[in-house]
Write a protein that holds these residues in place. Structure first.
Motif, short mmCIF file in Angstrom:
data_model
loop_
_atom_site.label_atom_id
_atom_site.label_comp_id
_atom_site.label_asym_id
_atom_site.label_seq_id
_atom_site.Cartn_x
_atom_site.Cartn_y
_atom_site.Cartn_z
N THR A 191 -32.10 -35.55 -14.05
CA THR A 191 -30.69 -35.51 -14.43
C THR A 191 -29.92 -34.74 -13.37
OG1 THR A 191 -30.59 -33.41 -15.66
CG2 THR A 191 -31.43 -35.33 -16.84
N LYS A 225 -26.43 -33.84 -20.45
CA LYS A 225 -27.64 -34.32 -19.79
C LYS A 225 -28.85 -33.43 -20.10
CE LYS A 225 -25.72 -33.95 -15.76
NZ LYS A 225 -24.41 -33.46 -16.20
N GLU A 227 -22.78 -43.47 -21.19
CA GLU A 227 -21.60 -44.32 -21.40
C GLU A 227 -20.97 -44.12 -22.77
OE1 GLU A 227 -20.06 -46.09 -19.35
OE2 GLU A 227 -21.41 -46.32 -17.67
N LYS A 255 -30.50 -46.08 -12.68
CA LYS A 255 -29.41 -45.11 -12.79
C LYS A 255 -28.65 -45.35 -14.09
CE LYS A 255 -25.17 -43.57 -10.50
NZ LYS A 255 -24.22 -43.82 -9.39
N LEU A 300 -30.58 -39.94 -14.79
CA LEU A 300 -29.46 -39.79 -15.72
C LEU A 300 -28.37 -39.01 -14.99
CD1 LEU A 300 -28.38 -40.28 -18.58
CD2 LEU A 300 -29.40 -38.08 -19.25
N CYS A 301 -27.34 -39.71 -14.63
CA CYS A 301 -26.31 -39.16 -13.75
C CYS A 301 -24.97 -39.16 -14.47
CB CYS A 301 -26.25 -40.01 -12.48
SG CYS A 301 -24.78 -39.79 -11.50
N ASP A 302 -24.39 -37.99 -14.66
CA ASP A 302 -23.09 -37.93 -15.32
C ASP A 302 -22.41 -36.62 -14.97
OD1 ASP A 302 -20.96 -38.67 -17.02
OD2 ASP A 302 -22.35 -39.70 -18.34
N SER A 311 -21.63 -33.31 -19.96
CA SER A 311 -21.82 -34.54 -20.71
C SER A 311 -23.05 -34.52 -21.60
CB SER A 311 -21.89 -35.73 -19.74
OG SER A 311 -22.91 -35.53 -18.79
N ARG A 318 -25.49 -34.19 -11.78
CA ARG A 318 -24.14 -34.70 -11.62
C ARG A 318 -24.16 -35.81 -10.56
NH1 ARG A 318 -20.26 -29.29 -11.38
NH2 ARG A 318 -21.47 -28.00 -12.81
N PRO A 319 -23.13 -36.63 -10.49
CA PRO A 319 -23.08 -37.65 -9.43
C PRO A 319 -23.12 -36.98 -8.06
CG PRO A 319 -21.44 -38.12 -11.12
CD PRO A 319 -21.99 -36.76 -11.43
N ASN A 326 -25.83 -43.48 -17.09
CA ASN A 326 -25.00 -42.35 -17.49
C ASN A 326 -24.77 -42.44 -18.99
OD1 ASN A 326 -23.15 -44.41 -17.78
ND2 ASN A 326 -21.94 -43.83 -15.98
#
Length: 1469
Positions: A384, A257, A405, A401, A249-251, A255, A386-387, A403
Motif C-alpha cells: 500500500t 489503506k 474506489e 493496481k 493498493l494505491c490511494d 483513505s 500513496r500515488p 484504489n
C-alpha cells in the motif's frame, strides 16, 4: 477469589505430566473456551507452581489461563459506565491480544507435549502476563462494586474518573509485548526441536527485531466495509495471476489503506498464506526506513512458515554480518533464498511504503521486490502507498493496481454499505441524528482520515462545546474532505490563553525524529521552560494526538497532521494572531539542548560499560538479555539523545548553537565520546550518527577545535563501524588500538586504556584524507558532477562505468556502476540527489539509485544514436538529452515515458544542454556552430543565440540566476551571452590554446571555469571577463569535464589521463595530499648502508624512504619535467643521481634534499640508465639516443665524447665492481663491454638474446654478467671472455624487465611483466621457491639490501616493497596466499580464514569479516588495510599507507573476555 497471591516461579516449568493441563486441551485450530463458573485463578496457578517441583505444567496451561481471564475481563467491562471510548479501546486491544494468544495455543497444540516444555526464558513473561490480567480484573471488579453515585457525582467522576483506564491499558500492553517476545523465542525453539536443529533458533534470534507494533496505531476494517477491495485481494491471493505477483493498493492519504492492510494480514495469517508484514510509519524512526526490514520479515517467516527455518538459519550462519551488507544482499539472503527452497505460496504485506523516508531506500526496496517476484514463483507481495510515479515506474508491469474506489461512491449513491458511512454511523449514533450524519458523510468526500478526525472531534469528552455546535462549524468549512482546513478548526477551538504554549508544544512533537514518551515529553517541556502539560495537550487535542498505552509514547494520529504543522512553519503576517505558527528552528534548538543535557547528566547520562557487559567474547546480538539490558540501563531519553542530538544541532539556528557550544565540545571529547558510542552500538545508531555529524559540520558556530573533534569522531565511526556496531566492548579493545597515531583518540589510548592490543607496526599517522588524484577509472574521464549537498561526486568514463566518490575523502563509494556497454559521456544527479542519470555511446540512458548504486528500471533507448549530452531540470521531473542524430529528447524518469517528439533544429550532433533555473527553457549547443534556446514545455524554438558555421560549439552553461549563458568552442573562444535577448555580453580572450571542452559558472555566478584540450583549467571573472590567476596545470592530457562544488570552494576536473583532480577556487592550487607516488615507480636505489631507499616515478618526482620504518623522509625531490627513469646512490650515500625522460641528469644532496648544480645536458633522447663509479668521481649514463656518456660527478662536465656502437637505444648499463668497465644492453639485442678509461669497446658484442636487452647486472666479484631480455630469458655471461655460461634461465612465458645480483653473488632476483618477483640460484640457474606475488602491475626495478636480508622492488602500481628473502623464498605457502590475495579485491576481506597466533588462545584465525576468533570467541577485529599485513608482517610496503602494509601486534597487556573492562586503566596507575 483466593487470598493467596502468586510469586514468581524460581525454576523453569516442565511438562513431564501432560495430563496436568488436559482439561484445557482442544483439538480444533481455533479453541473455544467454556463459559463455566468463575475459576479461582490464584488457586489454580498456585497449585501449578507447587506441581513444578514434582510433575510440572506446560506452556498451554498459562496461555489458556490467560484467555480465560481475558474473557472474564471483557465480560466485566461490558457493564462499565463512563468514558466509553477509552473502555472500548481497552476492549479492542484486549480482544486482539486474546486472538493472537488463541493462535499461539493452536500452534503449540500442533506439537507433542514434550516439545512444549517451558523454559526459563519464557516462564517469567508468561507468569507476569497472567498476573497482570489478574490485577486488572481485580481493579475492574473493585470499580463495579463502588456505591452508585448521584447524577452530579456521576458527571464529576465521568470527567475525572477514579480509575486510570490508560494505565490499565499500558500495564496490559507492556506485559503483552514481553510475552510475545518470549513466545517468539519459544516458538522458534519448539520448531527447532521438532526439526532437530536447536542451534537454528539461536542463529535466527540474532537477527534484529522491530519493537514497533502496528496495532498500536492501526485497526482492522469494520465488519461489512471494504468488501470490494478485500474480494479482489482474496481472488489475487488464491488464484494464479500470471505476470501480476504484486497487488498495489494505491490511494490518497487518509483513505484507509493501512486498515485494509491490517485486515489482509490477519486473513492471510489465518489461511496460512502470510509470510510476514512490515508497516512503515513516520511516527517511528525504527519503521520509517528499511534498516530492519529484512530481519523483521525473516523473523516473521520463521513464525509463519515452518519449513524455511533451517534455510534462514543456514543463511545467518553463512553470513554472520549479513545486517551490515547492502539491502539487496540482505533481501536475497534472508528472504528470497529461503523462499526459493519453499514450494507453497507466501504473501508478504508491506504497508505505507511512501512513509519510508528515504527515497533511495524506497527505490532499493522496490527493485529488490521486483527482482524477487520475477525469480520466485511462489512469492506474492501486497503493497500500500500513496500515488507515486516512482513506485509505478517499477511496479507497473508486475502489479495489479487498485484504489479504494468505493470511498467516493457515497457522494452520488448514498447507501448504508458505503465504508465511510458505516464508520460515521457507528461512531456517531446517539450523538448526531441520521440526517446530519449523512451530511457529514458527504462532507468527508470519501476521506477516512477526515471522517475519523471529525468523529473524534464530535465525541471528544475534553470538548465542552455542544456536539451540534461543533457539527455546524465543521459543515461551514469550505472544502469537502479538506484535511488542512479541518486541522485548522481543531486548533482554533483551543483556549486562546493556551494558544502560544500549544504551538510551542506541537513544534517539539513535530520536529522530534521519533515519538516521545509522555514522561520524556514532560521532562522536555520542563527543561525548555514551556509552561504546559503533555497530558493536557493530548487530552485537549485527542482528535489529532494519541498516546500508545503500551509504550506511553505520543503519536500524531496521521502523517498529514505533521505535514500540516510543517506547513504552518512559515512566519505569520502581523495581523494573523490566530494563525498557528510552528517555529521549527527554535524547537530543534530546544530538543538539542535537552538531548545534550541528558547526555551530560551525571546520574542518567553516559558512562563506561553502561550496559554492564561481562565478556567481550560475544556480539551484542548474542547477549541473551540484550533487550532487557537496553531497557534497564539506557532510558528512552538517553536513547533518543544519543541518536538525534547532532541532527537537532544541525537544524537549529546559530544563536542556539552558540548556547550549547560547551556541551557539544564535551560530547566529542574522550572518554565520553566513547561512552556515547556504546549507546550507539546497543541501539543500532552508528550509521545514523555518521550522517548526523556530517550534517553538524556543515554549519558555522563552532570553533576549529570543535569542528576538528567532530570530524575525527565521524572518521572514527566510519573507519570502525563494524566492531562498534557488532560489540560495544570492542570500541575499546579493537577500534582504539588501530586509530591513527596522531589522532586525539590514540592519545587517549595511551592515557586511559593501557591493557589492550598494541599495534607496533602498521598504523597510519592520520585518517585518510583527500588524495591529490582520484584514481579508479581505466579510461578517459568524460563527465563529472557533484551531488546537490556536495557530499559526493560521480564520474563517467570511457571504461563504460560510473564511479561515486566521497567528496571529503576522495574515497570510492562502493563498486563501479556497471551496465552501459560503451563509454559513459554524460552524468548528472537528480535535484534531490537520490538518483543518478547517465548517458552513453551505447545509445541508452540509465537511472541509478545513489545510495545503493543499483539501476532503477530498464534503460531508456529512444534513438539509434549515441547520447551526447544530458541535463536534469531543477523544477520538474524532466531530463533533456542530446543525441548524435542532431535531436533533443525530453524524458520523464518517474514514468519512463518520452514527454514529446524529439526537438529538431540542429544539423549536427548536440554537444551540450542546460535547463534554466525554473526549468522552462533549454539551451543547446551543437557541432553545427549554433546555440539555440527552446521552450521546455512545447519544444518550440525561441531563438538562435549564435550561428557560426566555422567552429562547433562544444559546451555551454546557464548562470545560476538564468540571466546569462556561457559557451566554449573548438576555436579556443569563450563567449558570454544575454539569455533573454541572445545578445553577446563579452568574450573571454587570451586564454586557451586549443579547443574549449567544458565551461561552467560558479554557484554564486561570480566566476566561470573552463577546461581545454591544452591540458589546463582556467578561471575567469564573470563580470569583467578577465582571467583569474594562472592556469591550473597538472593533468597529463586533455581536460574534458569540470564541475564546481555546491559551495563554490572547489573545482573537480576529469581528463583523458583517467584522473580526477580537485582544485581550490581561492588559490587555484591542487587539493589533496600525496602520501606516495602519484604514478608508477620506474626506479629504486638503496643507499650503501641500507638505511634509505630512493624511488623515481612517472609523477616526475623522487622520494626518499626510511628502510626500517617505511616512512617517507621529507618532501619529494622535484625538478625533472618528465618521468624519472633511473637512480643511483653515490658510494658514500651522500648524493643521488637521477635520469629522466626529459633528457636530463640531475644530482641531489641526500641529506639536504636539494639539487646540486645545474642539470647535466647532452643526451638527445630519454635517459635510460645512470651509475656512479666505485670512487664516486664519475657518472655514466645511457640513453635512447644510442650513446653512453661519462660525466665528472663534481663539476657535471662531460669527460669525453659519447661511447657509440649500438645500433639502437641503450636500455640498460652496469659498471664493474672495480669501475674499469661498463656493460650496456640495447634494443639491437646485443650486450657490449666498454673500457671506462679509453671509451673503447672491449671485444666483440655479446650475442645470444633474440629480443631487446632491457636489464643488466655485474656479479659482486665482477666475473659474471646477468642479462634479461624480451625474449623471455635471463642469460649469464663470463665477464672476461664474453662467453655464455650454461643454458638460459626461463620460467614458461615470463617476460623479464629487471634483475639484480645478491651481495654474495649466489642469487639473482628478477622482476617481470606478470607482476611477480622470482629468485634464482646464480650457480645452477634453478628457480628458488615460488614467485613473490603482491604487486598489481609491472615490476620495474629490483635490488637486494646490502645485508642480503631483503629484496626491494618497485612497480607501476606506485608502491615499493621489501621482501624478507629467507622467509619468502622457503615458504611456498606464503606465495600461494599471496596469489589468493592478489586475486581478491585489494583491501577487501581475506578469501579464507587465516591462522594467526594470539598468546593464551588456541586455534585462532582471521575470518573474512575481519574478526579474529578462537573457536567461537571474538578476540579482536582487524581493519581491512591491516589484514594482509597481519599475516605477512615481514613484508614492508612503501608508502606505509598501502593496503598491504605490514602489521605487527604486541599482546603483552591484552585483556579480553571476562577481563575486558580492565582495559581501562589510567596511566597514573
Amino acid at each position: 477469589m483466593s487470598a493467596r497471591k502468586l510469586t514468581k516461579p524460581k525454576k523453569p516449568y516442565t511438562n513431564a505430566n501432560p495430563s496436568a493441563s488436559s482439561s484445557f486441551v482442544r483439538s480444533s485450530p481455533r479453541p473455544e473456551y467454556e463459559e463455566s463458573d468463575p475459576v479461582d485463578l490464584h488457586a489454580i496457578l498456585s497449585e501449578a507452581i507447587d506441581k513444578v517441583l514434582d510433575e510440572g505444567v506446560g506452556i498451554l496451561f498459562f496461555l489458556k489461563s490467560a484467555c480465560r481471564e481475558t474473557k472474564r475481563i471483557l465480560e466485566d467491562i461490558s457493564t462499565m459506565d463512563g468514558n466509553k471510548e477509552e473502555w472500548n479501546e481497552l476492549v479492542r486491544r484486549v480482544r486482539e491480544n486474546m486472538s493472537v494468544i488463541e493462535k499461539q495455543v493452536a500452534f503449540f497444540e500442533s506439537y507433542p507435549p514434550e516439545d512444549t516444555v517451558i523454559d526459563t526464558e519464557s516462564s517469567g513473561p508468561l507468569f507476569y502476563y497472567v498476573q497482570c490480567l489478574e490485577n486488572v480484573h481485580e481493579t475492574i471488579v473493585g470499580l463495579k462494586e463502588q456505591p452508585a453515585r448521584t447524577k452530579s457525582g456521576f458527571l464529576k467522576a465521568f470527567r475525572k474518573p477514579r480509575v486510570d483506564i490508560r494505565k490499565l491499558y499500558r500495564e496490559i500492553e507492556g506485559r503483552y509485548r514481553q510475552l510475545m517476545e518470549a513466545l517468539d523465542f519459544f516458538a522458534i525453539v519448539v520448531r527447532a526441536k521438532a526439526d532437530e536443529h536447536k542451534a537454528n533458533a539461536f542463529l535466527i534470534l540474532q537477527l534484529p527485531r522491530v519493537s514497533f507494533v502496528a496495532a498500536s496505531i492501526h485497526t482492522t476494517c469494520l465488519q461489512g466495509t471494504r468488501t470490494d477491495v478485500l474480494g479482489m485481494m482474496w481472488n489475487w491471493a488464491h488464484n494464479d495471476t500470471p505476470g501480476r505477483p504484486i497487488f498495489w493498493l494505491c490511494d490518497v492519504a487518509g483513505s484507509g489503506k493501512s486498515t485494509v492492510a491490517m485486515s489482509a494480514a490477519g486473513i492471510w495469517h489465518d489461511q496460512g498464506l502470510l509470510g510476514g508484514a512490515f508497516f512503515f510509519s513516520l511516527t517511528s524512526n525504527e519503521v520509517s526506513n528499511t534498516d530492519k526490514f529484512c530481519s523483521a520479515m525473516a523473523r516473521d517467516l520463521v513464525r509463519t512458515t515452518r519449513r524455511v527455518i533451517p534455510y534462514i538459519a543456514e543463511a545467518v550462519k553463512q553470513n554472520p554480518s549479513i545486517m551490515q551488507s547492502s539491502f539487496g544482499q540482505q533481501f536475497q539472503t534472508l528472504i528470497v533464498g529461503p523462499l526459493n527452497r519453499h514450494q507453497e505460496t507466501v504473501i508478504l504485506v508491506i504497508d505505507a511504503l511512501d512513509e519510508c523516508q528515504s527515497s533511495s531506500q524506497r527505490r532499493e526496496l522496490l527493485e529488490a521486490l521486483s527482482t524477487a517476484v520475477r525469480g520466485t514463483k511462489n512469492l506474492k507481495i501486497f503493497i500500500t502507498s500513496r500515488p507515486d510515479p516512482a513506485i509505478e515506474a517499477v511496479l507497473g508491469p508486475l502489479a495489479i493496481k487498485a484504489n479504494l474506489e468505493d470511498r467516493v461512491q457515497g457522494l452520488n449513491h448514498p447507501n448504508p454499505l458505503n465504508d465511510v458511512a458505516i464508520y460515521v454511523h457507528r461512531s456517531l449514533g446517539g450523538i448526531l441524528p441520521p440526517e446530519k450524519r449523512w451530511r457529514l458523510i458527504e462532507k468527508a468526500n470519501g476521506s477516512f482520515v477526515w471522517a475519523s478526525t471529525a468523529c473524534r472531534m464530535l465525541r471528544s469528552e475534553a470538548n465542552l462545546r455542544n456536539p451540534e455546535k461543533i457539527y455546524d462549524r465543521i459543515m461551514a468549512l469550505v472544502q469537502n474532505g479538506g484535511i488542512y482546513e479541518l486541522y485548522a478548526l481543531i486548533f482554533e477551538h483551543t483556549d486562546r490563553n493556551f494558544y502560544v504554549i500549544m504551538c510551542q508544544m506541537l513544534a517539539l512533537l513535530a520536529v522530534a525524529f521519533e515519538p516521545l514518551t509522555m514522561d520524556d515529553f514532560e521532562d522536555l517541556l520542563k527543561h525548555a521552560r514551556v509552561g504546559g502539560s503533555g497530558k493536557d495537550l493530548v487530552q485537549s487535542l485527542e482528535s489529532v494526538l494519541s498516546m500508545d498505552p503500551s509504550t506511553n509514547k505520543i503519536h500524531f494520529r496521521h502523517p498529514t497532521v505533521v505535514e500540516y504543522l510543517r506547513y504552518c512553519s512559515a512566519p505569520p503576517a502581523v495581523d494573523s494572531r490566530n494563525r498557528l505558527y510552528i517555529d521549527i528552528a527554535n524547537a530543534h534548538g530546544q530538543l538539542a539542548w535537552w538531548c545534550l543535557k541528558g547526555l551530560t547528566s551525571p546520574t542518567v547520562g553516559l558512562k563506561f560499560n553502561l550496559c554492564q557487559v561481562e565478556s567481550s567474547f560475544y556480539l551484542n546480538r548474542q547477549l541473551p538479555d540484550l533487550e532487557e539490558r537496553i531497557s534497564k540501563y539506557i532510558p528512552t531519553r538517553l536513547q533518543y539523545a544519543s541518536s538525534y542530538w547532532s541532527f537537532h544541532v544541525a537544524e537549529t539556528g546559530e544563536d542556539w548553537r552558540r548556547t550549547f557550544k560547551s556541551e557539544v565540545q564535551w560530547i566529542v571529547q574522550s572518554p565520553q565520546v566513547l561512552h556515547w558510542m556504546e549507546v550507539l552500538s546497543f541501539t543500532g545508531g552508528v550509521l545514523r550518527a555518521i550522517s548526523g555529524l556530517k550534517a553538524t559540520t556543515r554549519h558555522v558556530g563552532f570553533d576549529e577545535e570543535t569542528r576538528s573533534a567532530i570530524l575525527e569522531t565521524r572518521q572514527f565511526l566510519m573507519a570502525f563501524s563494524v566492531p562498534i556496531q557488532d560489540s560495544a566492548p570492542h570500541i575499546y579493545i579493537s577500534a582504539l588500538p588501530f586509530t591513527p597515531t596522531k589522532s586525539i583518540l590514540h592519545s587517549e589510548l595511551t592515557k586511559r586504556y593501557l591493557n589492550t592490543l598494541t599495534v607496533t607496526q602498521g598504523l597510519e599517522e592520520r585518517y585518510p584524507v583527500l588524495p591529490r588524484t582520484l584514481q579508479g577509472h581505466k579510461g578517459e574521464v568524460y563527465a563529472i558532477a557533484f551531488s546537490p549537498d556536495g557530499s559526493r561526486m560521480i564520474s563517467g568514463s570511457n571504461d563504460n562505468t560510473i564511479r561515486q566518490w566521497d567528496a571529503d575523502t576522495g574515497q570510492p563509494l562502493g563498486a563501479p556502476l556497471r551496465g552501459h556497454e560503451k563509454a559513459v559521456n554524460s552524468v548528472a544527479f537528480s535535484p534531490d540527489g537520490s538518483r543518478i542519470i547517465s548517458g552513453s555511446c551505447d545509445m541508452t540512458i540509465r537511472l541509478w539509485d545513489t545510495e545503493s548504486g543499483q539501476p532503477i528500471g530498464k534503460p531508456y533507448k529512444g534513438h539509434e544514436a549515441s547520447v551526447t549530452a544530458i541535463a536534469f531540470s531543477l523544477g520538474t521531473s524532466c531530463i533533456a538529452y542530446g543525441f548524435e542524430d542532431n535531436t533533443i529528447g525530453l524524458w520523464n524518469p518517474n514514468t519512463g515515458q518520452l514527454l514529446r517528439e524529439p526537438i529538431k533544429g540542429h544539423t549536427k550532433l548536440v554537444t551540450a544542454l542546460a535547463f534554466s533555473l525554473d526549468g522552462s527553457k533549454i539551451v543547446s549547443a551543437s557541432n553545427d556552430g549554433t546555440i539555440r534556446l527552446w521552450d521546455a514545455i512545447t519544444g518550440r524554438s525561441l531563438s538562435v543565440i549564435l550561428e557560426t558555421r566555422q567552429f562547433g560549439i562544444c559546451t555551454l552553461a546557464f548562470s545560476p540566476d538564468g540571466s546569462r549563458i556561457v559557451s566554449g568552442s573548438r576555436d579556443c573562444r569563450i563567449h558570454l551571452w544575454d539569455a533573454h535577448v541572445g545578445s553577446l555580453l563579452g568574450e573571454l580572450r587570451e586564454g586557451h590554446t586549443y579547443g574549449v571542452k567544458a565551461v561552467i559558472f560558479s554557484p554564486n555566478g561570480s566566476q566561470i571555469a573552463s577546461a581545454s584540450d591544452d591540458c589546463t583549467i582556467r578561471r575567469w571573472d564573470a563580470i569583467t571577463c578577465q582571467p583569474i590567476g594562472e592556469p591550473l596545470r597538472s593533468h597529463e592530457s586533455e581536460v574534458i569535464t569540470i564541475a564546481f562544488s555546491p559551495d563554490g570552494s572547489r573545482i573537480a576536473s576529469g581528463s583523458r589521463d583517467s584522473m580526477i583532480r580537485l582544485w581550490s577556487t581561492d588559490t587555484g592550487q591542487p587539493l589533496g595530499e600525496l602520501r606516495g607516488h602519484e604514478y608508477g615507480v620506474e626506479a629504486v636505489a638503496v643507499s650503501p648502508d641500507g638505511s634509505r631507499i630512493a624511488s623515481g616515478s612517472r609523477d616526475k618526482t623522487i622520494r626518499l624512504w626510511d628502510t626500517a620504518t617505511g616512512r617517507s623522509l621529507g618532501e619529494p625531490l622535484q625538478g625533472h619535467e618528465h618521468s624519472v627513469s633511473t637512480l643511483a646512490f653515490s658510494p658514500d650515500g651522500s648524493r643521488l643521481v637521477s635520469g629522466s625522460y626529459d633528457k636530463t641528469i640531475r644530482l641531489w644532496d641526500v641529506d639536504r634534499r636539494q639539487p646540486l648544480g645545474e642539470p647535466l645536458l647532452g643526451h638527445e633522447y630519454s635517459i635510460t640508465a645512470v651509475a656512479f663509479s666505485p670512487d664516486g668521481s664519475q657518472i655514466v649514463s645511457g640513453s635512447y639516443d644510442e650513446t653512453i656518456r661519462l660525466w665528472d660527478a663534481n663539476t657535471g662536465r662531460p669527460l669525453r665524447e659519447p661511447f657509440r656502437g649500438h645500433g639502437a637505444s641503450v636500455n640498460t648499463l652496469a659498471l664493474s665492481p672495480d669501475g674499469s668497465r661498463i656493460a650496456s644492453g640495447s634494443t639491437d639485442q646485443t650486450i657490449r663491454l666498454w673500457d671506462i678509461g679509453t671509451g673503447q669497446q672491449v671485444g666483440n658484442p655479446l650475442r645470444g638474446h633474440e629480443g631487446s636487452v632491457d636489464t643488466l647486472a655485474f656479479s659482486p666479484d665482477g666475473l659474471r654478467i646477468a642479462s634479461g631480455s624480451k625474449d623471455k630469458t635471463i642469460r649469464l655471461w663470463d665477464a672476461i671472455t664474453g662467453r655464455p655460461l650454461g643454458e638460459p634461465l626461463r620460467d614458461k612465458e615470463t617476460l623479464f624487465y629487471t634483475l639484480a645480483f645478491s651481495p654474495d653473488g649466489s642469487r639473482i632476483v628478477s622482476g617481470s611483466y606478470d607482476h611477480t618477483i622470482q629468485l634464482w640460484d646464480a650457480n645452477t640457474g634453478r628457480l628458488l621457491g615460488e614467485p613473490f606475488r603482491g604487486h598489481k602491475c609491472l615490476v620495474t626495478t629490483v635490488a637486494f639490501l646490502p645485508d642480503n636480508s631483503r629484496i626491494i622492488s618497485g612497480s607501476i602500481d606506485k608502491t615499493i616493497r621489501l621482501w624478507e628473502t629467507e622467509i619468502d623464498a622457503n615458504k611456498k605457502g606464503v606465495s600461494q596466499n599471496d596469489r589468493r590475495f592478489q586475486d581478491s579485491q585489494l583491501g577487501s576481506a581475506v578469501p579464507d580464514p587465516i591462522t594467526v597466533t594470539v598468546p593464551g588462545f588456541k586455534e585462532c584465525s582471521l575470518s573474512h569479516d575481519g574478526w579474529v576468533r578462537s573457536s567461537s570467541k571474538l578476540l579482536f577485529w582487524v581493519p581491512p588495510e591491516n589484514r594482509h599485513g597481519l599475516q605477512y608482517s615481514h613484508l614492508l610496503t612503501l608508502p606505509t599507507s598501502s593496503l598491504l602494509r605490514a602489521t605487527k601486534l604486541d599482546f603483552a597487556r591484552f585483556q579480553c573476555g571476562l577481563s575486558w573492562a580492565s582495559a581501562r586503566e589510567d596511566a597514573s596507575h
